[in-house]
Motif scaffolding. Structure first.
Motif, short mmCIF file in Angstrom:
data_model
loop_
_atom_site.label_atom_id
_atom_site.label_comp_id
_atom_site.label_asym_id
_atom_site.label_seq_id
_atom_site.Cartn_x
_atom_site.Cartn_y
_atom_site.Cartn_z
N GLU A 6 -37.27 -76.38 -15.84
CA GLU A 6 -36.95 -75.68 -14.59
C GLU A 6 -37.83 -76.16 -13.43
O GLU A 6 -37.54 -75.87 -12.27
N SER A 15 -31.23 -72.18 -17.31
CA SER A 15 -30.23 -73.11 -17.78
C SER A 15 -29.68 -72.69 -19.14
O SER A 15 -30.38 -72.05 -19.93
N SER A 16 -28.44 -73.08 -19.42
CA SER A 16 -27.89 -72.84 -20.75
C SER A 16 -28.58 -73.71 -21.78
O SER A 16 -28.53 -73.43 -22.98
N ASP A 17 -29.23 -74.77 -21.31
CA ASP A 17 -30.04 -75.63 -22.16
C ASP A 17 -31.47 -75.11 -22.13
O ASP A 17 -32.19 -75.30 -21.15
N ALA A 18 -31.88 -74.44 -23.18
CA ALA A 18 -33.20 -73.80 -23.20
C ALA A 18 -34.33 -74.80 -23.08
O ALA A 18 -35.45 -74.43 -22.70
N ARG A 50 -15.63 -78.09 -11.68
CA ARG A 50 -16.46 -77.71 -12.83
C ARG A 50 -16.76 -78.95 -13.65
O ARG A 50 -16.15 -80.01 -13.46
N SER A 87 -35.79 -69.49 -18.84
CA SER A 87 -34.99 -70.62 -18.38
C SER A 87 -33.73 -70.11 -17.68
O SER A 87 -33.11 -69.15 -18.13
N ASN A 117 -26.77 -82.18 -13.59
CA ASN A 117 -26.63 -82.01 -15.04
C ASN A 117 -25.17 -81.87 -15.49
O ASN A 117 -24.88 -82.00 -16.68
N GLU A 118 -24.28 -81.63 -14.54
CA GLU A 118 -22.84 -81.55 -14.85
C GLU A 118 -22.15 -82.88 -14.56
O GLU A 118 -20.93 -82.99 -14.73
#
Length: 246
Positions: free
Chosen positions: A224, A217-220, A61, A215, A32-33
């Motif tokens: 998961e 993740s920072s993306d709600a 990062r 979650s 995802n990054e």
């Protein structure tokens, strides 16, 4: 004949890509990054279990490619570790605040990676002047440039990709981003030497118990209970098409 590099985000993905006929693996973490440096355990596992050339990414990062001093120091340490493990090459890239290749830091990277093939990754697609960057990376001695032609996909950026290939004196120009079986002929027709594809899909987690209200993740909205993996059938089909085109 053009080579097929598969972007793998786990050791399991690397094994699948190898079994399906890939020519080389770019090894990453954090799909995802867009790919971050793999862990020490994954790197050691790849050296022990994968016989294909494996080029780990060195990226501390997500986000831009202009790094703080401590981030760059960590990158040099990661390169030293990757080189010590005996990998054939690595994938990285550094820009300065003006969107130019950071020549000073790239020289340090080239020294740290002595004896390894260095791919300058899609930081190239974020640089201000791609033709100037091509000349600078040539002088630095990078082995290849991974690019989408500064577009959202390599298919949309095919014009710049072919121009870079025509003008390149040394680095291999490798097309990547949205390369798949359905558009493979476009790149083969232009004589692109190497193709980079994730050939990936998401599969359901085997977990039966699921707490869907939490979650990590920072993306709600992130799932998961979905896992990314390489589609071996897609890799095999792409490789077969490349062999047929030859």
């Amino acid at each position: 004949m053009p080579l097929l590099e598969i972007c793998c985000y786990s050791l399991a993905c690397a094994k699948t890509a190898q079994e399906a006929g890939a020519d080389r693996i770019e090894l990453c973490s954090a799909v995802n990054e867009g790919g971050l440096t793999p862990s020490a355990g994954v790197l050691k596992g790849a050296r022990a279990q994968i016989t294909l050339p494996v080029h780990p990414i060195v990226r501390p990062r997500g986000g831009d490619f202009c790094y703080r001093a401590d981030e760059f120091a960590a990158m040099l340490d990661d390169i030293a570790f990757i080189r010590e493990l005996g990998f054939a090459g690595l994938v990285t890239g550094v820009l300065n605040e003006d969107g130019e290749v950071d020549i000073v830091r790239m020289r340090k990277i080239m020294r740290a990676a002595d004896g390894m093939a260095v791919t300058f990754h899609r930081a190239f697609d974020m640089c201000a002047s791609p033709l100037k960057a091509l000349e600078e990376l040539t002088d630095l001695g990078v082995a290849r440039i991974l690019t989408s032609g500064q577009q959202a996909s390599a298919e949309k950026g095919i014009s710049l990709i072919t121009e870079l290939k025509r003008k390149s004196r040394a680095p291999i120009i490798m097309a990547g981003a949205g390369v798949r079986l359905s558009n493979l002929d476009l790149f083969l027709a232009q004589g692109i030497d190497e193709l980079h594809s994730s050939a990936g899909l998401h599969v359901a987690s085997p977990m039966r118990y699921r707490n869907t209200g939490v979650s990590m993740s920072s993306d709600a909205s992130a799932d998961e209970y979905s896992r990314y993996q390489v589609d071996g059938n897609a890799v095999a089909a792409m490789k077969a098409a490349m062999l047929s085109a030859r």
